[in-house]
Write an enzyme that holds these catalytic residues in place. Sequence first.
Site, PDB file in Angstrom:
ATOM      1  N   SER A   1       1.610 -13.656  12.765  1.00 58.64           N
ATOM      2  CA  SER A   1       1.386 -12.437  13.550  1.00 58.64           C
ATOM      3  C   SER A   1       0.300 -11.606  12.898  1.00 58.64           C
ATOM      4  CB  SER A   1       2.666 -11.585  13.595  1.00 58.64           C
ATOM      5  OG  SER A   1       3.781 -12.330  14.054  1.00 58.64           O
TER       6      SER A   1
ATOM      7  N   ASN B   1      -3.020  -6.573   9.241  1.00 60.59           N
ATOM      8  CA  ASN B   1      -2.519  -7.577   8.291  1.00 60.59           C
ATOM      9  C   ASN B   1      -2.183  -8.844   9.058  1.00 60.59           C
ATOM     10  OD1 ASN B   1      -1.377  -8.661   5.845  1.00 60.59           O
ATOM     11  ND2 ASN B   1       0.661  -8.179   6.634  1.00 60.59           N
TER      12      ASN B   1
ATOM     13  N   ASP C   1       5.451  -4.736   7.229  1.00 61.93           N
ATOM     14  CA  ASP C   1       5.316  -5.708   8.316  1.00 61.93           C
ATOM     15  C   ASP C   1       5.869  -5.173   9.640  1.00 61.93           C
ATOM     16  OD1 ASP C   1       4.197  -7.509   6.467  1.00 61.93           O
ATOM     17  OD2 ASP C   1       6.177  -8.268   5.910  1.00 61.93           O
TER      18      ASP C   1
ATOM     19  N   LEU D   1       0.860  -1.187   0.000  1.00 59.06           N
ATOM     20  CA  LEU D   1       0.000   0.000   0.000  1.00 59.06           C
ATOM     21  C   LEU D   1       0.895   1.236   0.000  1.00 59.06           C
ATOM     22  CD1 LEU D   1      -2.492  -1.227   2.730  1.00 59.06           C
ATOM     23  CD2 LEU D   1      -2.926  -1.104   0.256  1.00 59.06           C
TER      24      LEU D   1
ATOM     25  N   HIS E   1       0.578 -11.877   8.888  1.00 60.78           N
ATOM     26  CA  HIS E   1       1.872 -12.168   8.272  1.00 60.78           C
ATOM     27  C   HIS E   1       2.370 -13.519   8.798  1.00 60.78           C
ATOM     28  CE1 HIS E   1       5.705 -11.418   6.384  1.00 60.78           C
ATOM     29  NE2 HIS E   1       6.291 -11.783   7.508  1.00 60.78           N
TER      30      HIS E   1
ATOM     31  N   THR F   1      -3.285 -23.139   9.505  1.00 67.16           N
ATOM     32  CA  THR F   1      -4.347 -23.577  10.419  1.00 67.16           C
ATOM     33  C   THR F   1      -4.438 -22.627  11.614  1.00 67.16           C
ATOM     34  OG1 THR F   1      -3.985 -25.855   9.764  1.00 67.16           O
ATOM     35  CG2 THR F   1      -5.133 -25.526  11.841  1.00 67.16           C
TER      36      THR F   1
ATOM     37  N   GLU G   1       5.914   1.157   7.379  1.00 67.59           N
ATOM     38  CA  GLU G   1       7.034   0.216   7.386  1.00 67.59           C
ATOM     39  C   GLU G   1       6.526  -1.203   7.118  1.00 67.59           C
ATOM     40  OE1 GLU G   1      10.275  -1.868  10.265  1.00 67.59           O
ATOM     41  OE2 GLU G   1       9.071  -0.263  11.131  1.00 67.59           O
TER      42      GLU G   1
HETATM   43  C1  GAR Z   1      -1.270 -16.458   4.297  1.00 67.03           C
HETATM   44  O1  GAR Z   1      -0.398 -17.448   4.781  1.00 67.03           O
HETATM   45  C2  GAR Z   1      -0.846 -15.087   4.772  1.00 67.03           C
HETATM   46  O2  GAR Z   1      -0.328 -15.086   6.067  1.00 67.03           O
HETATM   47  C3  GAR Z   1       0.229 -14.751   3.770  1.00 67.03           C
HETATM   48  O3  GAR Z   1      -0.243 -15.241   2.541  1.00 67.03           O
HETATM   49  C4  GAR Z   1      -1.132 -16.327   2.779  1.00 67.03           C
HETATM   50  C5  GAR Z   1      -2.448 -16.004   2.127  1.00 67.03           C
HETATM   51  O4  GAR Z   1      -3.316 -17.101   2.154  1.00 67.03           O
HETATM   52  N1  GAR Z   1       0.453 -13.354   3.724  1.00 67.03           N
HETATM   53  C6  GAR Z   1       1.607 -12.793   3.369  1.00 67.03           C
HETATM   54  O5  GAR Z   1       2.585 -13.435   3.050  1.00 67.03           O
HETATM   55  C7  GAR Z   1       1.611 -11.288   3.405  1.00 67.03           C
HETATM   56  N2  GAR Z   1       2.880 -10.784   3.014  1.00 67.03           N
HETATM   57  P1  GAR Z   1      -4.877 -16.911   1.959  1.00 67.03           P
HETATM   58  O6  GAR Z   1      -5.066 -16.128   0.662  1.00 67.03           O
HETATM   59  O7  GAR Z   1      -5.407 -18.305   1.824  1.00 67.03           O
HETATM   60  O8  GAR Z   1      -5.400 -16.184   3.167  1.00 67.03           O
END
Ligand code: GAR
Length: 187
Positions: free
Chosen positions: A135, A106, A144, A92, A108, A171, A142
Amino acid sequence: KRKLGILISGRGSNMMALAGAARADGSPYEVALVASDKPDAPGLAWAQDQGIATFALSPKGMAKADYEARIDAALRDAGVEAIALAGYMRLLTNAFVARWRSRIVNIHPSLLPKYKGLDTHARAIEAGDTHAGCSVHVVTEELDGGEVLGQAQVAILPGDTADSLADRVLTEEHKLYPRIVAEWLSK
Ligand code: GAR
């Protein structure tokens, strides 16, 4: 109920977990819009099937500011008060973050502040860490880097690959994210 907007780029399993929890009695939020930068994101079709309002716009060939202005307008038109990023794989702009200051979270897939950015599970395995996890954090300028609101841990097992570890962390993501978003929006 607080109106939540969710931004996705793909599968959308965390969005599904948030939407499922929103339907439970006593949820402090409802999902007012699911938006995607990928018009063919599988999660978008799922949301449509559920009767959730959706918005899709590819930023290809557009100025980033114009793309974000359209997303911003869609969120506001839907009455969105807070935003959850759920596998939204696009940075963003500072302007967007400032406009929604303290109202974007978010999820992460690492135990922040470790492993900001991409390939988090491979990096945790490579480093010989005993635990990995996920998390939920407030989004700031910044990457994450904003305040961590909650985390969940899993053990890294012998023989784990980035994929097997990602499955177990995911999960936990599906449990953690709805819980933390509900707490955050109850304040
Ligand atoms: C999830 O594991 C999320 O934590 C990660 O992408 C996946 C999305 O899965 N996010 C990142 O890496 C953000 N930088 P989903 O579309 O099934 O929720």
